[in-house]
Write a protein that holds these residues in place. Structure first.
Motif, PDB file in Angstrom:
ATOM      1  N   GLU A 137       0.848  -1.193   0.000  1.00  0.00           N
ATOM      2  CA  GLU A 137       0.000   0.000   0.000  1.00  0.00           C
ATOM      3  C   GLU A 137       0.883   1.242   0.000  1.00  0.00           C
ATOM      4  OE1 GLU A 137      -3.478   2.068   2.788  1.00  0.00           O
ATOM      5  OE2 GLU A 137      -3.062  -0.078   2.981  1.00  0.00           O
ATOM      6  N   ASN A 138       0.746   2.062  -1.045  1.00  0.00           N
ATOM      7  CA  ASN A 138       1.544   3.279  -1.153  1.00  0.00           C
ATOM      8  C   ASN A 138       0.796   4.315  -1.995  1.00  0.00           C
ATOM      9  OD1 ASN A 138       3.803   4.756  -0.509  1.00  0.00           O
ATOM     10  ND2 ASN A 138       5.142   3.828  -2.034  1.00  0.00           N
ATOM     11  N   VAL A 145       4.444   7.746   3.087  1.00  0.00           N
ATOM     12  CA  VAL A 145       4.852   7.158   1.816  1.00  0.00           C
ATOM     13  C   VAL A 145       5.857   6.057   2.101  1.00  0.00           C
ATOM     14  CG1 VAL A 145       6.049   7.588  -0.362  1.00  0.00           C
ATOM     15  CG2 VAL A 145       4.395   9.255   0.518  1.00  0.00           C
ATOM     16  N   LEU A 167      -0.636  -3.570  -5.700  1.00  0.00           N
ATOM     17  CA  LEU A 167      -0.437  -2.324  -4.967  1.00  0.00           C
ATOM     18  C   LEU A 167      -1.761  -1.594  -4.783  1.00  0.00           C
ATOM     19  CD1 LEU A 167       1.381  -0.120  -3.722  1.00  0.00           C
ATOM     20  CD2 LEU A 167       1.627   0.842  -6.021  1.00  0.00           C
ATOM     21  N   GLY A 169      -2.858   1.515  -4.466  1.00  0.00           N
ATOM     22  CA  GLY A 169      -2.322   2.850  -4.719  1.00  0.00           C
ATOM     23  C   GLY A 169      -3.414   3.886  -4.768  1.00  0.00           C
ATOM     24  N   VAL A 172      -1.654   6.924  -4.874  1.00  0.00           N
ATOM     25  CA  VAL A 172      -0.296   6.738  -5.422  1.00  0.00           C
ATOM     26  C   VAL A 172       0.245   8.029  -6.032  1.00  0.00           C
ATOM     27  CG1 VAL A 172      -0.988   5.989  -7.753  1.00  0.00           C
ATOM     28  CG2 VAL A 172       1.143   5.120  -6.728  1.00  0.00           C
ATOM     29  N   ALA A 175       1.789   9.924  -3.352  1.00  0.00           N
ATOM     30  CA  ALA A 175       3.103   9.348  -3.038  1.00  0.00           C
ATOM     31  C   ALA A 175       4.154   9.822  -4.028  1.00  0.00           C
ATOM     32  CB  ALA A 175       3.015   7.820  -3.041  1.00  0.00           C
ATOM     33  N   VAL A 183       5.167   8.594 -11.430  1.00  0.00           N
ATOM     34  CA  VAL A 183       4.439   7.523 -10.749  1.00  0.00           C
ATOM     35  C   VAL A 183       4.895   6.143 -11.201  1.00  0.00           C
ATOM     36  CG1 VAL A 183       2.507   7.413 -12.385  1.00  0.00           C
ATOM     37  CG2 VAL A 183       2.137   6.838  -9.965  1.00  0.00           C
ATOM     38  N   ILE A 186       7.126   4.083  -9.046  1.00  0.00           N
ATOM     39  CA  ILE A 186       6.484   3.331  -7.963  1.00  0.00           C
ATOM     40  C   ILE A 186       5.832   2.071  -8.516  1.00  0.00           C
ATOM     41  CG2 ILE A 186       4.672   3.373  -6.200  1.00  0.00           C
ATOM     42  CD1 ILE A 186       5.090   6.397  -5.977  1.00  0.00           C
ATOM     43  N   THR A 187       5.088   2.216  -9.595  1.00  0.00           N
ATOM     44  CA  THR A 187       4.283   1.101 -10.108  1.00  0.00           C
ATOM     45  C   THR A 187       5.116   0.010 -10.774  1.00  0.00           C
ATOM     46  OG1 THR A 187       3.871   2.230 -12.226  1.00  0.00           O
ATOM     47  CG2 THR A 187       2.303   2.624 -10.440  1.00  0.00           C
ATOM     48  N   ILE A 193      -2.155  -2.573  -9.987  1.00  0.00           N
ATOM     49  CA  ILE A 193      -2.327  -1.415  -9.112  1.00  0.00           C
ATOM     50  C   ILE A 193      -3.743  -0.897  -9.205  1.00  0.00           C
ATOM     51  CG2 ILE A 193      -1.339   0.049 -10.935  1.00  0.00           C
ATOM     52  CD1 ILE A 193      -0.716   2.107  -8.697  1.00  0.00           C
ATOM     53  N   CYS A 195      -5.748   2.645  -8.335  1.00  0.00           N
ATOM     54  CA  CYS A 195      -5.631   4.050  -7.921  1.00  0.00           C
ATOM     55  C   CYS A 195      -6.994   4.713  -8.005  1.00  0.00           C
ATOM     56  CB  CYS A 195      -4.600   4.800  -8.753  1.00  0.00           C
ATOM     57  SG  CYS A 195      -5.047   5.058 -10.475  1.00  0.00           S
TER      58      CYS A 195
END
Length: 342
Positions: A137-138, A145, A167, A169, A172, A175, A183, A186-187, A193, A195
Motif C-alpha cells: 500500500e503506497n 509514503v 499495490l 495505490g 499513489v 506518493a 508515478v 512506484i508502479t 495497481i 488508484c
C-alpha cells in the motif's frame, strides 16, 4: 452555509471542468466495450501508470477486491500488512468475494519487513494453503509514503517465488508527488495497481485497476460478476480523465496546507502532532491532554461550519484537499484555539 470539510479527501466535489466534461461526454454501452470515453480513460490511465491495460471500476475497495479475486484461487493466502486498508476498512471482503485467507504482518510506519514477508511465503505441504498474492500500500492510509527500497525488496522476493504483487495505490499520485518522481517509478514494483480518481483528484466516482492485458481481460469478467458493468459509464469516466490530466500536478498544494495545519496545531498546548508522518494531505494528532472530548469537538466545529471526524483509537485525523485553502486552514486553527481556551 459553506463548510470546510476535513473529514477526508473523499468528500471532494467535481470541478467545473469535470462537470462540463461529463455534460458533453460521448458514451456507449461499456459492457459491450463501445463507450469511447471509458476506453479513452482506460488507455490514458494504463500509459500513465506504466501498465499494459487498465479497467475503470466503481471504487477503490471494488478495485482492490477485484484484484484479489482475479489474482487468486479460492483458498489461497494473501500476505499483507495488518494496518492496510484491505484488512482494516474493506468489510472483510476478501473472505466473501475472493475466498482467500489473509496472513497479516506488523509494520513499522506502514512498511513490512521484507525478511518477514519472505518467511511467511508457504512451502509445498499438503497441509498448507498456497501463497497467491502479496499486497502493498503506497501511499499508506497512515499518511506516510513507503520507500521505494522497501517496495523493491519485497517485489524481488515475490518474483523469486513466482508470486504476483498488488499495490493498493489509492493515493499513489500523492506518493509520487511527495517523492518528486514519475508515478511509474512506484508502479514498476507491482504487477497490478488500483488508484482512485476521487479523493484528492476530485472525480465524483471511480477508480482504476491496471496491470497486464491478460490480467485486465480476466478482471473485466470479474467486474461484471461483481456488478461493476456500468453501461453508459462514460459520463463518469469523463470526470476521471480530467482528474488524471489536470489534478495530479496540484496535489503539492494539499501537502503544503497539511504541513501548515500540522505546524500550527502543534503550537496549541495539549495537542501532539505526528509531524514526521505528514507526507501527504493527512494530519494525525492526539488531543487527549487537552481534556476536550473529541465528540464534542465534532459538534462544536460543525456549528462553526467545519466538518471533522471524531477520534479513532484516541487519534484525530484532518485531511486537506482541493476545496480547503490556506485561509481555511488558518480559520480551522483559530477555531480550535478559541474552543480549547473557552
Amino acid at each position: 452555509m459553506r463548510f470546510i470539510d476535513l473529514r477526508s479527501d473523499t468528500v471532494t466535489m467535481p470541478t467545473d471542468a469535470m462537470r462540463e466534461a461529463m455534460y458533453k461526454a460521448e458514451v456507449g454501452d461499456d459492457v459491450y466495450g463501445d463507450d469511447p470515453t471509458v476506453s479513452k480513460l482506460e488507455a490514458y490511465a494504463a500509459a500513465l501508470l506504466g501498465k499494459e491495460s487498465a479497467l475503470f471500476v466503481p471504487s477503490g475497495t471494488f478495485g482492490n477486491q477485484l484484484a484479489l479475486f482475479t489474482h487468486c484461487k479460492r483458498g489461497n493466502e494473501v500476505i499483507l500488512s495488518d494496518d492496510s486498508h484491505i484488512v482494516m476498512h474493506e468489510v472483510g471482503g476478501a473472505s466473501v468475494i475472493a475466498g482467500v485467507q489473509l496472513r497479516t504482518l506488523p509494520t513499522k510506519k506502514g512498511e513490512m519487513n521484507p525478511r518477514e514477508v519472505a518467511s511467511k511465503i508457504r512451502g509445498e505441504d499438503i497441509h498448507y494453503p498456497s501463497t497467491g498474492l502479496i499486497c502493498l500500500e503506497n501511499a499508506h492510509s497512515n499518511g506516510r509514503v513507503i520507500s521505494l527500497e522497501n517496495m523493491a525488496e519485497i517485489y524481488g522476493i515475490a518474483k523469486n517465488h513466482g508470486i504476483p504483487v498488488h499495490l493498493d495505490g489509492a493515493r499513489v499520485f500523492n506518493a509520487a508527488t511527495y517523492l518528486n518522481i514519475d508515478v511509474k517509478e512506484i508502479t514498476k514494483y507491482c504487477d497490478s495497481i488500483m488508484c482512485c480518481l476521487s479523493k484528492g483528484l476530485c472525480a465524483p466516482v471511480g477508480s482504476i485497476l491496471a496491470g497486464s492485458k491478460d490480467f485486465i481481460d480476466k478482471a473485466r469478467k470479474g467486474r461484471k460478476l461483481m456488478g461493476g458493468g456500468l453501461r453508459q459509464s462514460g459520463f463518469l469516466a469523463a470526470a476521471g480523465l480530467v482528474a488524471l490530466q489536470d489534478m495530479i500536478h496540484r496535489l503539492k498544494e494539499d501537502h503544503e496546507n497539511a504541513l501548515l495545519l500540522g505546524r500550527e496545531l502543534s503550537k496549541i498546548p495539549g495537542i501532539k502532532v505526528e509531524m514526521d508522518d505528514i507526507h501527504l494531505n493527512m494530519v494525525f494528532f492526539d488531543m487527549q491532554d487537552t481534556g476536550y472530548d473529541s465528540d464534542q469537538l465534532v459538534d462544536e466545529f460543525f456549528n462553526r461550519g467545519i466538518k471533522i471526524n471524531s477520534a479513532e483509537d484516541g487519534i484525530m485525523r484532518f485531511v486537506t484537499n482541493y476545496w480547503v485553502s490556506e485561509e481555511d486552514v488558518r480559520h480551522v486553527v483559530k477555531t480550535m484555539k478559541e474552543l480549547l481556551s473557552a
